[in-house]
Write a protein that holds these residues in place. Structure first.
Motif, short mmCIF file in Angstrom:
data_model
loop_
_atom_site.label_atom_id
_atom_site.label_comp_id
_atom_site.label_asym_id
_atom_site.label_seq_id
_atom_site.Cartn_x
_atom_site.Cartn_y
_atom_site.Cartn_z
N LEU A 32 15.94 -12.05 3.95
CA LEU A 32 17.20 -11.35 3.68
C LEU A 32 17.51 -11.32 2.19
CD1 LEU A 32 19.76 -9.97 4.75
CD2 LEU A 32 20.79 -12.24 5.00
N CYS A 33 17.27 -12.44 1.50
CA CYS A 33 17.51 -12.49 0.05
C CYS A 33 16.60 -11.52 -0.69
CB CYS A 33 17.29 -13.91 -0.46
SG CYS A 33 18.60 -15.07 0.00
N ILE A 34 15.32 -11.49 -0.31
CA ILE A 34 14.38 -10.57 -0.96
C ILE A 34 14.81 -9.12 -0.72
CG2 ILE A 34 12.00 -9.70 -0.92
CD1 ILE A 34 11.08 -12.55 -0.34
N TYR A 35 15.24 -8.83 0.50
CA TYR A 35 15.68 -7.47 0.84
C TYR A 35 16.90 -7.07 0.01
CZ TYR A 35 17.75 -3.63 3.50
OH TYR A 35 18.31 -2.44 3.86
N LEU A 36 17.89 -7.96 -0.07
CA LEU A 36 19.11 -7.64 -0.82
C LEU A 36 18.80 -7.49 -2.31
CD1 LEU A 36 21.69 -10.00 0.95
CD2 LEU A 36 21.42 -7.52 1.23
N LEU A 37 17.93 -8.33 -2.84
CA LEU A 37 17.54 -8.21 -4.25
C LEU A 37 16.77 -6.91 -4.49
CD1 LEU A 37 16.43 -11.89 -5.01
CD2 LEU A 37 18.40 -10.69 -5.98
N THR A 38 15.95 -6.51 -3.52
CA THR A 38 15.20 -5.26 -3.64
C THR A 38 16.15 -4.07 -3.68
OG1 THR A 38 13.33 -6.21 -2.43
CG2 THR A 38 13.43 -3.81 -2.57
N TRP A 72 14.71 3.45 0.80
CA TRP A 72 14.49 3.88 2.17
C TRP A 72 13.24 3.22 2.75
CZ3 TRP A 72 18.24 6.22 4.66
CH2 TRP A 72 19.20 6.91 3.93
N TYR A 73 12.21 3.07 1.93
CA TYR A 73 10.94 2.50 2.37
C TYR A 73 11.13 1.08 2.90
CZ TYR A 73 5.86 1.66 2.12
OH TYR A 73 4.54 1.40 2.40
N VAL A 74 11.82 0.25 2.13
CA VAL A 74 12.02 -1.14 2.54
C VAL A 74 13.02 -1.22 3.69
CG1 VAL A 74 13.89 -1.72 0.94
CG2 VAL A 74 12.25 -3.48 1.60
#
Length: 314
Positions: A32-38, A72-74
């Motif tokens: 979740l952290c990696i996603y939010l940072l991305t 959109w990809y992630v």
């Protein structure tokens, strides 16, 4: 297999990753952290390019388009990854599964074409500097960006539609999202013809673009080596280094998984490799384009000064 009842195909079951009870919340929070940072990093690049007039160049326009694509990809795969990490094996309807498959591959093919366009932009900037702004006008930029999206979403129709029309005898997808290889393994019929078509479509798209990129960078290398000073050569190479890094990350993972026969890898390995191109690469792209780019760092300072000035006047 022929005796298996096919009526269950209203839904699939995403296996996800096998995690123990103690590691599951850590894996969920880390992802979740990696996603939010991305998401934050790619949004930051889009806003920065729009906010700073000195970044109103073709190169940064295409970088912002890439960042928009990565959002959109992630977001196509991470929600199902998070769900499987939190709840274990998760059901997904066949409609949602095939839509996810199509959108994911459409965005992947679009990125493939976009990286080729970005290489063309660098080639024209370095090898045709006197005609660069005429050749890469705003209208041309918009046309090239639109063409990459149209080509990507058109090319992905073939593998997605062929996979969606297969009869399936098994239900559990050995992955955290619906991808070609794990879905192929669930089919009741011989999929070698489908595998060949998938490999040809994806291989031709990625292969032709890679050849184009290599050819353009070959021209760039020849032009840079002719520059009179080491400083000018270093400056020319620095404008390409970030793009080269992204190309290597993208094509290394794409060729590992998709070029050849989808489904040729041992079951379970696809989802581990997918973490590289579906999660790690979109996370690294904003870092690559900011930490290694002097112009972006200077733009960040200028925008921060403007924001600080506005805040003080309020």
């Amino acid at each position: 297999m022929g005796l298996v009842n096919h009526t269950w195909t209203q839904s699939f079951l995403l296996a996800g990753f096998t995690t123990t009870g103690s590691l599951r919340p850590l894996a969920f929070l880390g992802t979740l952290c990696i996603y939010l940072l991305t998401v934050a990093g790619n949004l930051f690049i889009i806003v920065l390019v729009q906010a700073d007039s000195r970044l109103s160049t073709p190169m940064y326009f295409f970088i912002s388009v890439l960042s928009f694509l990565e959002l959109w990809y992630v977001s196509t795969t991470v929600p199902t990854l998070l769900h499987t990490l939190l709840h274990g094996r998760s059901p997904i309807s066949s409609t949602v599964c095939f839509v996810q498959l199509y959108v994911f591959h459409s965005l992947g093919m679009t990125e493939c074409y976009l990286l080729g366009v970005m290489a063309l932009d660098r080639y024209l900037a370095i090898c045709r500097p006197l005609h660069y702004h005429a050749l890469m006008s705003r209208q041309v930029q918009l046309w090239l960006a639109g063409a990459t999206w149209a080509a990507g979403f058109s090319a992905a129709l073939v593998p997605a539609s062929l996979t969606a029309t297969l009869p399936f005898c098994l239900k559990e997808v050995a992955h955290y999202f619906c991808d070609l290889a794990p879905l192929m393994r669930l089919a009741c019929v011989d999929t070698r013809w489908h595998n060949g078509v998938h490999g040809a479509v994806i291989g031709v798209a990625t292969g032709c673009n890679l050849v184009l990129i290599l050819g353009l960078y070959g021209g760039i290398l020849r032009a840079v080596l002719k520059l009179p000073s080491a400083a000018s050569r270093a400056k020319a190479f620095s404008t390409c280094s970030s793009h080269i890094t992204v190309v290597v990350l993208f094509y290394a993972s794409a060729f590992t998984v998709y070029v050849g026969s989808p489904g040729s890898h041992p079951e379970g390995t696809d989802k581990h490799i997918a973490l590289v191109y579906a999660l790690l690469t979109p996370f690294l792209n904003p870092i690559i384009y900011t930490l290694r780019n002097k112009e972006v760092k200077e733009a960040m300072k200028r925008v921060w000064v403007r924001i600080w000035t506005i805040l003080k006047e309020v």
